[in-house]
Design an enzyme around this catalytic site. Structure first.
Site, PDB file in Angstrom:
ATOM      1  N   GLU A 182       0.817  -1.228   0.000  1.00 50.04           N
ATOM      2  CA  GLU A 182       0.000   0.000   0.000  1.00 50.04           C
ATOM      3  C   GLU A 182       0.843   1.266   0.000  1.00 50.04           C
ATOM      4  O   GLU A 182       0.453   2.279   0.590  1.00 50.04           O
ATOM      5  CB  GLU A 182      -0.941   0.007   1.211  1.00 50.04           C
ATOM      6  CG  GLU A 182      -1.941  -1.132   1.217  1.00 50.04           C
ATOM      7  CD  GLU A 182      -3.023  -0.993   2.290  1.00 50.04           C
ATOM      8  OE1 GLU A 182      -2.774  -0.318   3.294  1.00 50.04           O
ATOM      9  OE2 GLU A 182      -4.092  -1.563   2.093  1.00 50.04           O
ATOM     10  N   GLU A 251      -7.028  -7.195  -0.835  1.00 50.39           N
ATOM     11  CA  GLU A 251      -7.557  -6.993   0.520  1.00 50.39           C
ATOM     12  C   GLU A 251      -8.989  -6.523   0.442  1.00 50.39           C
ATOM     13  O   GLU A 251      -9.268  -5.404   0.067  1.00 50.39           O
ATOM     14  CB  GLU A 251      -6.765  -5.933   1.297  1.00 50.39           C
ATOM     15  CG  GLU A 251      -5.529  -6.448   1.936  1.00 50.39           C
ATOM     16  CD  GLU A 251      -4.934  -5.469   2.937  1.00 50.39           C
ATOM     17  OE1 GLU A 251      -5.689  -4.634   3.485  1.00 50.39           O
ATOM     18  OE2 GLU A 251      -3.730  -5.551   3.155  1.00 50.39           O
TER      19      GLU A 251
HETATM   20  C1  LIG Z   1      -5.921   1.637   2.105  1.00 49.50           C
HETATM   21  C2  LIG Z   1      -6.199   1.131   3.454  1.00 49.50           C
HETATM   22  O1  LIG Z   1      -6.897   1.746   4.237  1.00 49.50           O
HETATM   23  N1  LIG Z   1      -5.671  -0.034   3.729  1.00 49.50           N
HETATM   24  C3  LIG Z   1      -5.920  -0.768   4.937  1.00 49.50           C
HETATM   25  C4  LIG Z   1      -6.503  -2.073   4.550  1.00 49.50           C
HETATM   26  O2  LIG Z   1      -6.775  -2.819   5.657  1.00 49.50           O
HETATM   27  C5  LIG Z   1      -5.616  -3.159   6.354  1.00 49.50           C
HETATM   28  C6  LIG Z   1      -6.062  -3.992   7.458  1.00 49.50           C
HETATM   29  O3  LIG Z   1      -7.118  -3.409   8.139  1.00 49.50           O
HETATM   30  C7  LIG Z   1      -4.879  -1.935   6.847  1.00 49.50           C
HETATM   31  O4  LIG Z   1      -3.654  -2.344   7.365  1.00 49.50           O
HETATM   32  C8  LIG Z   1      -4.638  -0.995   5.706  1.00 49.50           C
HETATM   33  O5  LIG Z   1      -4.141   0.210   6.152  1.00 49.50           O
END
Ligand SMILES: CC(=O)N[C@H]1CO[C@H](CO)[C@@H](O)[C@@H]1O
Ligand SMILES: *[C@@H]1O[C@H](CO)[C@@H](O)[C@H](O)[C@H]1NC(C)=O
Ligand SMILES: *[C@@H]1O[C@H](CO)[C@@H](O)[C@H](O)[C@H]1NC(C)=O
Ligand SMILES: *[C@@H]1O[C@H](CO)[C@@H](O)[C@H](O)[C@H]1NC(C)=O
Ligand SMILES: *[C@@H]1O[C@H](CO)[C@@H](O)[C@H](O)[C@H]1NC(C)=O
Length: 651
Positions: A182, A251
């Protein structure tokens, strides 16, 4: 004879595939991941190995398989595996190889997200604290010392997997790997160095030669051959950055994590099922549930600030490994319906047509006669009846119907057929035990913790120090102590107002003691860790002791430069409204520091100390005290300070 021989060869080949080897080649194209020359529709789910115990793994993985998953996804947690530089730990809950092999034994694939930055609501985003102390280091950017450490760890994990033949290219279960995590969400803060860093990360990963594709999630500019993928609650509108790459969702949040003081998160299964069906309706072929089993943040592994010990995530398998119904069952039904469409899904892009306002049909039709259709009602609050290919279909609001033969509905995402069986939990309120005036559940024992400096590792320094720099996260606790001389003998001003101790801290929580007595406390929260308190105090003539206990509650794991946020009482610290009408700034005075508590030195958190005292009257309203109770499933609970801060340690 020939016929018989042919059948025999086929059977023995299938036998070999089922027991030993998974695949030889994994590639990808515009439509899908391609395993052994065949495009695949894959349903994946996240289970993080250190968030459960090795005893639980086979059952969790079997329940995932029964729920219709093809792939188990996990991050790799650097700070677990390399707690001290070049000293590695892969035992017990950290046994990554065993976890991957357990998944393989169940016949499922693995997506190994090495990162090694993982976020994951994990302490410090997965980075070991020693990284912070490397001279000149800057995390997650084009920085020599950082890149060197990131490469050493990533290569170490890849080599470990290769030695055990765990990549699909070697006959193992790993079909995908992830580098970084990310980064696209925050890379603008790193300027032009972000671009060269991501280029470097891509070529470093590629050079490790795993024989399977790499992904970068939430990274729109992911260089070839990295597949950029989507994370979110909905990913149907996502498109990869090249027509040569498949549409993958790495995710999909089945719920959310729990913060201290926050409500337990809940995401209705109808909404998840809708989001998943929409993703496959609009061309997706790989989808991962984050989390499928969330589990527990054991020990001090939770990220922060203020992320709870439970990482249940409202996932289809709950924290304890029990099926969460109807979530698990409805998603299982959904997976079956999607798999019935696989032949059509992998063969072609969908043809999308409107059936009315916010009503949409996707048809996957092949030359060889396969046909699958998805009918969506994207209206949030009105049902619809649509005509599709001459038949009429009822679509509840916010739902998708799946027609694996373009005619009969296998499933509508808003209609749950799976039976809801809710486990019943016995609640035991520990706070009530302690607060109740007439006794408490038996089995409690306790140990007093002294206020202020009590250990011989204390040291003095001019001024206020940032906490993480001092503790290196060896403990959550740092004492800041000071003695100050007060001349007047009347702490109250003539107008009746009282002297206050003004304390400013980067977080995450603090307790202030004046002359050994608790004067006040303050905590930040998961959104803002900072604490600013004005605590009324009563000072005496002569020497007064000010003891400030600063606590971290999980180190920050997310955001640009998250590692530089810091914690602790960096000031100013002032006495305001003294009897002579002045304010004294104590910030740059000589402070005495102590890392950690005596109870930690005595090994209280491991429960093994002989110092525990028990009796029929539980001590209450003590400034600092450790309490312990052991239940049938060996939970050890340490509660300090009227429950203002507590930790659950499950052994
Ligand atoms: C983009 C974002 O908010 N990503 C999140 C996705 O979910 C995971 C787990 O909850 C987080 O670690 C990320 O920050
Ligand atoms: C669907 O078709 C039937 C006839 O087959 C017609 O009566 C009806 O109005 C149509 N409904 C819609 C929503 O177009
Ligand atoms: C941590 O300590 C180093 C020196 O040891 C210093 O350069 C740095 O600024 C400190 N960081 C913080 C956040 O105080
Ligand atoms: C006021 O009182 C404080 C505490 O006794 C002392 O440190 C300070 O010097 C005094 N200031 C004046 C102006 O008297
Ligand atoms: C602990 O286990 C025993 C025997 O299995 C049972 O009788 C008892 O009720 C349990 N106690 C609690 C608190 O669950």
């Amino acid at each position: 004879m020939r016929g018989v021989g042919f059948v025999f060869v086929l059977v023995s080949l299938l036998g070999a595939i089922a027991t030993t080897s998974f695949a030889s080649t994994v590639t990808y194209d515009h439509r899908a991941l391609v395993i052994d020359g065949k495009r695949r529709v894959l349903i994946s789910g996240s289970i993080h190995y250190p968030r459960s115990t090795p005893d639980m793994w086979p059952d969790l993985i079997q329940k995932s398989k029964d729920g219709g998953l093809d792939v188990i996804e996990t991050y790799v947690f650097w700070n677990l595996h390399e707690p001290v530089r070049r000293q590695y730990d892969f035992k017990g809950r950290n046994d990554l190889v065993k976890f991957v092999k357990t998944v393989a034994e169940a016949g499922l694939y693995v997506h190994l997200r090495i990162g090694p930055y993982v976020c994951a609501e994990w302490n410090y985003g997965g980075f070991p604290l020693w990284l912070h102390f490397i001279p000149g280091i800057q995390f997650r950017t084009d920085n020599g010392p950082f890149k060197e450490e990131m490469q050493i760890f990533t290569a170490k994990i890849v080599d470990m997997m290769k030695k055990e033949n765990l990549y699909a290219s070697q006959g193992g279960p790993i079909i995908l790997s992830q580098i970084e995590n990310e980064y696209g969400n925050i890379d603008s803060a790193y300027g032009s160095a972000a671009k060269s860093y991501i280029q470097w990360a891509a070529s470093m990963a590629t050079s490790l030669d795993t024989g399977v594709p790499w992904v970068m999630c939430q990274q729109a500019d992911a260089p070839d051959p990295m597949i950029n993928t989507c994370n979110g609650f909905y990913c149907d509108q996502f498109t990869p950055n090249s027509v040569k790459k498949p549409k993958m969702w790495t995710e999909n949040w089945t719920g959310w994590f729990l913060s201290f003081g926050g409500a337990a998160p809940y995401r209705p299964v109808e909404d998840i099922a809708f989001a998943v069906a929409r993703f496959f309706q609009l061309g997706g072929t790989f989808q991962n549930y984050y989390m499928y089993h969330g589990g527990t943040n054991f020990g001090r592994t939770t990220g922060g600030p203020f992320i709870a010990t439970s990482y249940d995530y409202d996932a289809p398998i709950d924290e304890y490994g029990l099926l969460r119904q109807p979530k698990w069952g409805h998603l299982k039904d959904l997976h079956k319906a999607i798999k019935l469409c696989e032949a059509a899904l992998i063969a072609t892009d969908p043809t999308i047509t409107s059936l009315g306002t916010n009503l949409e049909a996707s048809v996957y039709k092949t030359g060889t006669g396969s046909c699958a259709a998805f009918l969506a009602n994207v209206r949030t609050n009105s049902d619809a009846t649509v005509n599709f290919s001459g038949n009429s279909y009822h679509l509840p609001a916010w739902s998708v119907s799946i027609l694996p033969d373009c005619k009969n509905v296998a499933l509508n995402t808003a209609q749950i057929n799976s039976m809801a069986v809710m486990p019943r939990f016995m609640q035991q309120s520990l706070k009530n035990d302690i607060d109740s005036s007439d006794g408490f559940q038996s089995g409690w024992s306790w140990v007093d913790e002294p206020v202020g400096i009590s250990k011989n590792n204390a040291f003095t320094k001019l001024g206020l120090l940032e906490q993480i720099n001092v503790t290196a996260d060896k403990s959550d606790y740092l004492w800041y102590s000071l003695s100050t001389e007060i001349q007047g003998d009347e702490p109250f001003l003539e107008d009746g107002s009282q002297t206050v101790l003004h304390v400013e801290s980067l977080g995450h929580a603090l307790h202030a003691f004046i002359n050994g007595k608790l004067a006040g406390s303050g905590t930040g929260n998961s959104g803002n860790a900072k604490v600013t308190e004005d605590i009324p105090v009563t000072l005496i003539h002569g020497k007064n002791t000010i003891d400030l206990l600063s606590l971290t509650v999980g180190l920050q794991n997310y955001g640009a430069f998250y590692d530089k946020q810091g914690a602790g009482i960096t000031g100013p610290v002032k006495l305001k409204g003294l009897a002579n009408g002045t304010t004294v700034d104590l910030s740059s005075q000589q402070w005495t520091y102590q890392v950690g508590l005596q109870g930690e030195e005595l090994g209280l958190p491991s429960g093994s100390s002989s110092k525990w005292v028990s009796g029929s009257t539980l001590p209450k309203k003590q400034p600092l005290i450790w309490y312990k109770v052991e239940a049938n499933f060996t939970i050890l609970i340490l509660i300090m300070n009227y429950l203002l801060h507590y930790k659950v340690i499950i052994r």
